[in-house]
Design an enzyme around this catalytic site. Structure first.
Site, PDB file in Angstrom:
ATOM      1  N   HIS A  50       0.875  -1.200   0.000  1.00 16.99           N
ATOM      2  CA  HIS A  50       0.000   0.000   0.000  1.00 16.99           C
ATOM      3  C   HIS A  50       0.901   1.236   0.000  1.00 16.99           C
ATOM      4  O   HIS A  50       1.534   1.561   0.999  1.00 16.99           O
ATOM      5  CB  HIS A  50      -0.895   0.019   1.248  1.00 16.99           C
ATOM      6  CG  HIS A  50      -1.814   1.210   1.302  1.00 16.99           C
ATOM      7  ND1 HIS A  50      -3.160   1.105   1.589  1.00 16.99           N
ATOM      8  CD2 HIS A  50      -1.598   2.532   1.117  1.00 16.99           C
ATOM      9  CE1 HIS A  50      -3.717   2.301   1.572  1.00 16.99           C
ATOM     10  NE2 HIS A  50      -2.780   3.191   1.287  1.00 16.99           N
ATOM     11  N   ASP A  70       1.580   2.603   3.502  1.00 12.69           N
ATOM     12  CA  ASP A  70       0.732   3.785   3.357  1.00 12.69           C
ATOM     13  C   ASP A  70       1.570   5.053   3.377  1.00 12.69           C
ATOM     14  O   ASP A  70       1.107   6.100   3.838  1.00 12.69           O
ATOM     15  CB  ASP A  70      -0.378   3.832   4.414  1.00 12.69           C
ATOM     16  CG  ASP A  70      -1.472   4.821   4.058  1.00 12.69           C
ATOM     17  OD1 ASP A  70      -1.553   5.242   2.892  1.00 12.69           O
ATOM     18  OD2 ASP A  70      -2.243   5.185   4.966  1.00 12.69           O
ATOM     19  N   HIS A  90       1.519   5.400  -1.725  1.00 16.36           N
ATOM     20  CA  HIS A  90       1.141   6.569  -2.530  1.00 16.36           C
ATOM     21  C   HIS A  90       2.391   7.127  -3.189  1.00 16.36           C
ATOM     22  O   HIS A  90       3.306   7.579  -2.490  1.00 16.36           O
ATOM     23  CB  HIS A  90       0.485   7.646  -1.652  1.00 16.36           C
ATOM     24  CG  HIS A  90      -0.761   7.170  -0.987  1.00 16.36           C
ATOM     25  ND1 HIS A  90      -2.006   7.301  -1.565  1.00 16.36           N
ATOM     26  CD2 HIS A  90      -0.952   6.505   0.177  1.00 16.36           C
ATOM     27  CE1 HIS A  90      -2.918   6.763  -0.764  1.00 16.36           C
ATOM     28  NE2 HIS A  90      -2.306   6.263   0.298  1.00 16.36           N
ATOM     29  N   HIS A 119      -4.296  -0.722   6.155  1.00 19.81           N
ATOM     30  CA  HIS A 119      -3.815   0.105   7.274  1.00 19.81           C
ATOM     31  C   HIS A 119      -4.685  -0.041   8.516  1.00 19.81           C
ATOM     32  O   HIS A 119      -5.275   0.934   8.969  1.00 19.81           O
ATOM     33  CB  HIS A 119      -3.645   1.571   6.859  1.00 19.81           C
ATOM     34  CG  HIS A 119      -4.724   2.160   5.986  1.00 19.81           C
ATOM     35  ND1 HIS A 119      -6.059   2.093   6.296  1.00 19.81           N
ATOM     36  CD2 HIS A 119      -4.664   2.829   4.809  1.00 19.81           C
ATOM     37  CE1 HIS A 119      -6.750   2.707   5.357  1.00 19.81           C
ATOM     38  NE2 HIS A 119      -5.934   3.151   4.442  1.00 19.81           N
ATOM     39  N   LYS A 146      -9.447  -0.412  -5.703  1.00 18.51           N
ATOM     40  CA  LYS A 146      -9.470   0.235  -4.400  1.00 18.51           C
ATOM     41  C   LYS A 146     -10.834   0.825  -4.107  1.00 18.51           C
ATOM     42  O   LYS A 146     -11.362   1.603  -4.909  1.00 18.51           O
ATOM     43  CB  LYS A 146      -8.419   1.360  -4.386  1.00 18.51           C
ATOM     44  CG  LYS A 146      -8.418   2.212  -3.140  1.00 18.51           C
ATOM     45  CD  LYS A 146      -7.860   1.451  -1.945  1.00 18.51           C
ATOM     46  CE  LYS A 146      -8.022   2.265  -0.670  1.00 18.51           C
ATOM     47  NZ  LYS A 146      -6.753   2.688  -0.111  1.00 18.51           N
ATOM     48  N   HIS A 166     -10.332   0.885   2.005  1.00 18.17           N
ATOM     49  CA  HIS A 166     -10.122   1.875   3.064  1.00 18.17           C
ATOM     50  C   HIS A 166     -11.289   1.708   4.032  1.00 18.17           C
ATOM     51  O   HIS A 166     -12.412   2.109   3.733  1.00 18.17           O
ATOM     52  CB  HIS A 166     -10.079   3.304   2.501  1.00 18.17           C
ATOM     53  CG  HIS A 166      -9.789   4.329   3.562  1.00 18.17           C
ATOM     54  ND1 HIS A 166      -8.589   4.986   3.658  1.00 18.17           N
ATOM     55  CD2 HIS A 166     -10.539   4.775   4.607  1.00 18.17           C
ATOM     56  CE1 HIS A 166      -8.607   5.802   4.713  1.00 18.17           C
ATOM     57  NE2 HIS A 166      -9.777   5.690   5.301  1.00 18.17           N
TER      58      HIS A 166
HETATM   59  C1  NCD Z   1      -3.495   9.116   2.200  1.00 17.82           C
HETATM   60  C2  NCD Z   1      -3.088  10.170   1.174  1.00 17.82           C
HETATM   61  O1  NCD Z   1      -2.584  11.247   1.575  1.00 17.82           O
HETATM   62  O2  NCD Z   1      -3.274   9.945  -0.010  1.00 17.82           O
HETATM   63  N1  NCD Z   1      -3.435   9.688   3.512  1.00 17.82           N
HETATM   64  C3  NCD Z   1      -3.320   9.017   4.680  1.00 17.82           C
HETATM   65  O3  NCD Z   1      -3.383   9.669   5.727  1.00 17.82           O
HETATM   66  N2  NCD Z   1      -3.146   7.724   4.720  1.00 17.82           N
HETATM   67  C4  NCD Z   1      -4.839   8.588   1.872  1.00 17.82           C
HETATM   68  C5  NCD Z   1      -5.172   7.296   2.578  1.00 17.82           C
HETATM   69  O4  NCD Z   1      -4.531   6.276   2.382  1.00 17.82           O
HETATM   70  O5  NCD Z   1      -6.135   7.299   3.358  1.00 17.82           O
HETATM   71 ZN    ZN Z   2      -3.160   5.145   1.742  1.00 16.83          ZN
END
Ligand code: NCD
Ligand code: ZN
Length: 342
Positions: free
Chosen positions: A15, A249, A17, A176, A101, A138
């Site tokens: 996971h 995450d 970003h 998460h 997702k 999520h």
């Molecule tokens: C994530 C993001 O900034 O894209 N933020 C987070 O706090 N985890 C989004 C997410 O995974 O919920």
């Molecule tokens: Zn995330």
């Protein structure tokens, strides 16, 4: 086992970003140095909802990687109420994306286009179940009447439990996880259900948000919870159960967007993620279970081969700098006991 050095199969991040543009170019090499693959979240603006958008994003990710990298981005589709089931499973069959997702609409960063209710995407979920495509979830309700610290536990009861009952063949990753309820539900659940765990939810409880003042760099979603939840999530991570695996995450935001009157949710933990997780496994006396969590359980759940190659960590410590690529990393200013050498 030699307690001063630990070599494990190259890990994956289930996971992540990676963002886009300059941020993508800054953070993609950080993850590619340590991890073999990563499940790349589709919450760009606009979100990655179609095969064409996913293919173009994958190209931009590849262009941001070092030339000699072995790293493979695993793409995901952002589900909306308008997702076409046929196009979704075709993208999966073509090898374009490995998972989809589910963001409940407005649950987190760039989730405004998310799903309004499970009922709205029944044909999509049925098609995914038939195709053997993983659903990443999520897991927070968005009902403003529900206290933010309860939103995950309520999601498990109100949404996840019926979802599993209705789609018993659908493979689901509850992402998460942050609560004792989620950890227990996954541990006791069917083999089709697994969960990822972040470093921050192993290290922080909700006091960290207010330690001596408001701490924007401890703020992520789902928000960190009470100490007994942290301990339950730690126990799950080090349990050796194949239902729990590494998903950072890592969610970078510019410093000004974090340190703001309305700060963004997300912790940039990619730079020292392995060191961070390993500190927890050592504290829990579970160094021998780290490789399963980091490098095996996730790949098996997704039905993908294990990585070739290894990474080695040594126990001589590392000082986490105040900034990495201009961003504030998780553990900034702290010393961690282990360091990745190669
Ligand atoms: C994530 C993001 O900034 O894209 N933020 C987070 O706090 N985890 C989004 C997410 O995974 O919920
Ligand atoms: Zn995330």
């Amino acid at each position: 086992m030699d307690a001063q050095a630990l070599t494990i199969r190259r890990p994956d991040d289930w996971h992540l970003h990676l963002r886009d543009g300059a941020m993508l170019r800054a953070v993609a090499p950080v993850t590619a140095r340590r991890f073999g693959r990563a499940i790349v979240m589709p919450n760009l603006s606009p979100p990655v909802t179609t095969p064409a958008l996913a293919a173009a994003y994958r190209d931009r990710i590849r262009a941001a990687l070092p030339a000699d990298t072995g790293f493979a981005p695993l793409m995901t589709c952002y589900l909306t109420d308008a997702t076409d089931p046929a196009a979704l499973v075709r993208g999966h069959a073509d090898g374009l994306w490995v998972a989809a997702k589910l963001y409940p609409a407005h649950a987190t960063t760039n989730s405004a286009h998310g799903v309004s209710s499970v009922a709205a995407i029944r044909p999509v979920l049925a098609a995914m179940e038939r195709a053997g495509m993983v659903l990443c979830v999520h897991g927070e309700v968005t009902d403003p009447a529900i206290d933010i610290f309860d939103r995950e536990a309520v999601f498990v009861e109100r949404v996840l439990q019926p979802l599993i009952a209705d789609f018993p063949g659908l493979r689901i990753v509850l992402e998460h996880i942050t609560t004792a309820q989620a950890a227990a539900f996954v541990a006791d659940g069917p083999a089709t259900l697994a969960a990822t765990i972040t470093p921050q939810h192993l290290h922080l409880n909700r006091n960290a948000l207010f330690a001596g003042g408001l701490r924007p760099h401890a703020y992520c979603l789902p928000v960190v919870k009470r100490e007994h939840h942290r301990l339950a999530v730690r126990a799950a991570a080090v349990s050796g159960s194949a239902k729990f695996f590494l998903g950072t995450d890592s969610a970078p935001h510019a410093v000004a967007a974090k340190e703001s009157g309305c700060g963004c949710a997300g912790i940039f933990n990619a730079p020292f993620a392995l060191e961070s997780y390993l500190a927890v496994f050592e504290e829990e006396g579970a160094l021998d279970r780290f490789e399963g969590f980091a490098s095996e359980h996730g790949a098996r759940f997704y039905g993908l081969p294990l990585n070739a190659g290894t990474v080695t960590l040594v126990r001589d410590g590392v000082d986490v700098p105040a900034r990495v690529a201009g961003l504030v990393p998780f553990h900034a200013g702290e010393r961690l006991a282990w360091r990745v050498t190669k």
